[in-house]
Write an enzyme that holds these catalytic residues in place. Structure first.
Site, PDB file in Angstrom:
ATOM      1  N   SER A 240       0.742  -1.111  -0.061  1.00 54.41           N
ATOM      2  CA  SER A 240      -0.166   0.131   0.071  1.00 54.41           C
ATOM      3  C   SER A 240       0.887   1.279   0.176  1.00 54.41           C
ATOM      4  O   SER A 240       1.642   1.575  -0.823  1.00 54.41           O
ATOM      5  CB  SER A 240      -0.789  -0.200   1.129  1.00 54.41           C
ATOM      6  OG  SER A 240      -2.029   0.882   1.015  1.00 54.41           O
ATOM      7  N   GLU A 370      -8.967  -5.504  -4.584  1.00 49.09           N
ATOM      8  CA  GLU A 370      -8.311  -4.327  -3.769  1.00 49.09           C
ATOM      9  C   GLU A 370      -9.283  -3.309  -3.229  1.00 49.09           C
ATOM     10  O   GLU A 370      -9.199  -2.988  -2.240  1.00 49.09           O
ATOM     11  CB  GLU A 370      -7.349  -3.510  -4.471  1.00 49.09           C
ATOM     12  CG  GLU A 370      -5.850  -4.112  -5.455  1.00 49.09           C
ATOM     13  CD  GLU A 370      -5.047  -4.048  -4.588  1.00 49.09           C
ATOM     14  OE1 GLU A 370      -4.902  -3.745  -3.019  1.00 49.09           O
ATOM     15  OE2 GLU A 370      -3.916  -4.881  -4.639  1.00 49.09           O
TER      16      GLU A 370
END
Length: 581
Positions: A240, A370
């Site tokens: 991330s 995601e």
């Protein structure tokens, strides 16, 4: 059999009990002389009170841990890699750490940096937080250092606003099954790490959190040899915001020579959420100031208690702010005015196109869903489906909200992802796919293409589709929808507080060992499947080429495929070509 019993006795009893220590040393000396494994156990027993390592700043006492495969390793935690950024150093670039006398206790983790706890959402941490942790399977036993191990340098995620390198989420027990040295770090997040002012006299151009990472990498370069690590074989990896940070380090001239490979999990520097901006006027309004210039705002916040400062910065952000594509977020890396101390002074996309960056082998990839994170960030409130699709028009197109063009693009986006349906709680998967593409996949694939074109090193692409009880984010938030959420891959590399009991031969066991084997292989050789096929890795992972976008699907099986999600990516490409010339 005898060795196994000794190992069990050591783990269970020999940490601080003098009599047991003497007994085991006697057994080793008299009954199993000369065996290499015995010698290693003997050395560790001699250090039962805690291993001591000398660094450039002073001596550290660590402790012994146990990896998932029962292998012992050395742990050194809470090591300061920079001076505490307190007082006049608040918001500024980090300064080198000060030396200490005596032996510093390194058996406990340092403070988290000021932020909200990722799960509990309580405000935690301290400004005195610039520490790192080192986990190593062996310490040097001679001056030649002829068996140095690859170093894996982990950068945590958290949207540049939260997170830490602690064992709460990033325990070393899986990775330390392999012959590598692991480093995890803390860096300043939120306003403390990414505040930026235009006024050059304030010397706060932004990117303090990124400069923390540089300082930590410099510490590794100068010291990791004392822990058995090779300073000339360092792999940065992160997930991330940690992945985006790794990409920024690839693009930054200041990071040259500090690392040699990179793994980017679900993030890159050009994702819509991965950049920051100046916000002096907004902060001035939150603070109730009459004037809105940089000097006035700085004067008002320079001595604020950190919790008040953090809460003031929070008031500028909507609860769903990480998932509004049309807005640039307040906190994140920025392009600075060019200077000798600047971390980055060119636009990331321009740097990629030019090829003027640190050329290193790269692994980069994404998870199948995601966008489930878009629902998670709304918690504890019920899921709200998207209704205003202008929010999905990426900010980098520089199209004004409310304009005719913005409305046209919004309608095209809605039609492609929802067809003739309206967004509801019943068709959440359409929302997940839109958010997956808009916030992660589209720019990840753009990054792959530019690096493949301009880099002298290989780029390996993957899609993570494995669904087991190790999928971390879905487990934390009790998400039952199909698909692999953003952050789910972390549970296959690190032990965390919710890691279940892993049965030998289970999908969890196989999946974890695959990830660890490929990631550490890459750190060792620059190729995730360099050595002969193993029982868990039975496929050749091809790098991408100019003509073929190879990717490895990491699911219950490992399969090589071509061109991920082509129809969805073609939609965005055509949209940009038609409407955004």
């Amino acid at each position: 059999m005898v060795l196994a019993k000794i190992n069990v006795m050591w783990k269970a009893l020999a940490k601080n009990i003098y009599i047991i220590k003497i007994l085991l040393l006697t057994v080793i000396r008299h009954y199993l002389p000369g065996h290499r494994k015995v010698i290693n156990i003997y050395k560790r027993l001699k250090n039962v009170e805690g291993p001591v390592v000398s660094t450039t700043n002073g001596k550290l006492r660590g402790k012994v841990g146990t990896a998932f495969n029962d292998r012992l390793f050395y742990s050194f935690q809470g090591i300061p890699y920079a001076k505490p950024p307190l007082g006049a150093l608040r918001f500024k670039a980090p300064q080198p750490p000060e030396p200490w006398t005596g032996i510093k206790d390194a058996t406990h983790e340092g403070n988290d940096c000021v932020s909200r706890h990722t799960v509990l959402r309580t405000l935690i941490g301290s400004e005195d937080c610039l520490t790192l942790n080192v986990y190593t399977p062996e310490l040097p036993t001679n001056q030649r250092n002829d068996d140095l191990k690859p170093v894996m340098f982990w950068i945590h995620g958290g949207g540049f606003t939260s997170g830490s390198g602690s064992t709460e989420a990033y325990g070393p027990e899986f990775i330390l099954m392999e012959d590598v040295v692991l480093v995890t770090i803390n860096y300043r997040t939120g306003i403390l790490g990414f505040l930026c002012f235009e006024d050059p006299d304030l010397d706060i151009p932004g990117n303090a959190g990124m400069k923390d990472m540089l300082m930590a990498l410099q510490w590794v370069h100068d010291n990791i040899i004392h822990f058995g690590g090779n300073p000339n074989n360092v792999t940065i990896f992160g997930e991330s915001a940690g992945a985006a940070a790794c990409h920024y380090l690839i693009l930054s001239p200041k990071a040259k020579g500090l690392f040699h490979k990179a793994i980017l999990q679900s993030g890159c520097a050009i994702n819509v959420w991965a950049k920051g901006r100046s916000y002096t006027e907004e902060l001035s309004e939150v603070l109730g100031l009459e004037t809105r210039d940089d000097q006035s705002v700085f004067k008002a916040i320079q001595d604020l208690p950190p919790d008040q400062l953090y809460k003031a910065a929070e008031k500028m952000c909507d609860v769903s702010e990480p998932f509004i594509a049309c807005k640039v977020r307040p906190h994140g890396p920025v392009v600075e005015r060019k200077s000798k101390d600047a971390f980055l002074w060119e636009n990331p996309l321009d740097i990629m196109k030019s090829g003027r960056y640190n050329h290193v082998p790269i692994i980069i990839g994404f998870t199948t869903r995601e966008g489930i994170l878009g629902e998670i960030v709304q918690k504890p409130y019920p899921f709200r489906p998207i209704t205003n699709f202008e929010l999905s028009v990426p900010h980098f197109l520089k199209i004004a909200r409310g304009s005719e063009l913005s409305k046209q693009l919004a309608e095209k986006i809605k039609l492609f992802y929802y067809g003739d349906e309206e967004p509801t709680t019943e068709n959440k998967d359409k929302y997940y796919i839109l958010e997956t593409d808009n916030f992660f996949l589209r720019e990840i694939l753009t990054t792959v293409k530019y690096h493949e074109q301009n880099s002298s090193d290989s780029v390996y692409l993957y899609r993570m589709s494995s669904e087991t009880s190790l999928n971390m984010l879905k487990k934390i938030y009790n998400m039952t929808e199909p698909g692999v959420c953003h952050g789910d891959d972390i549970g296959y590399l690190f032990k965390n507080l919710l890691t279940p009991n892993i049965e030998p031969g289970s999908d969890e066991d196989i999946g974890m060992r695959r990830f660890v084997h490929m990631w550490t292989n890459f750190a060792k050789y620059g190729n995730p499947v360099q050595d002969d096929n193993t029982s868990t890795v039975d496929v050749k992972w091809k790098p991408v080429t100019q003509s073929e976008l190879h990717f490895l699907d990491i699911g219950k099986e490992l399969t090589m495929e071509l061109n991920p999600e082509p129809e969805r990516m073609e939609f965005w490409s055509n949209l940009f070509d038609i409407y955004c010339k």
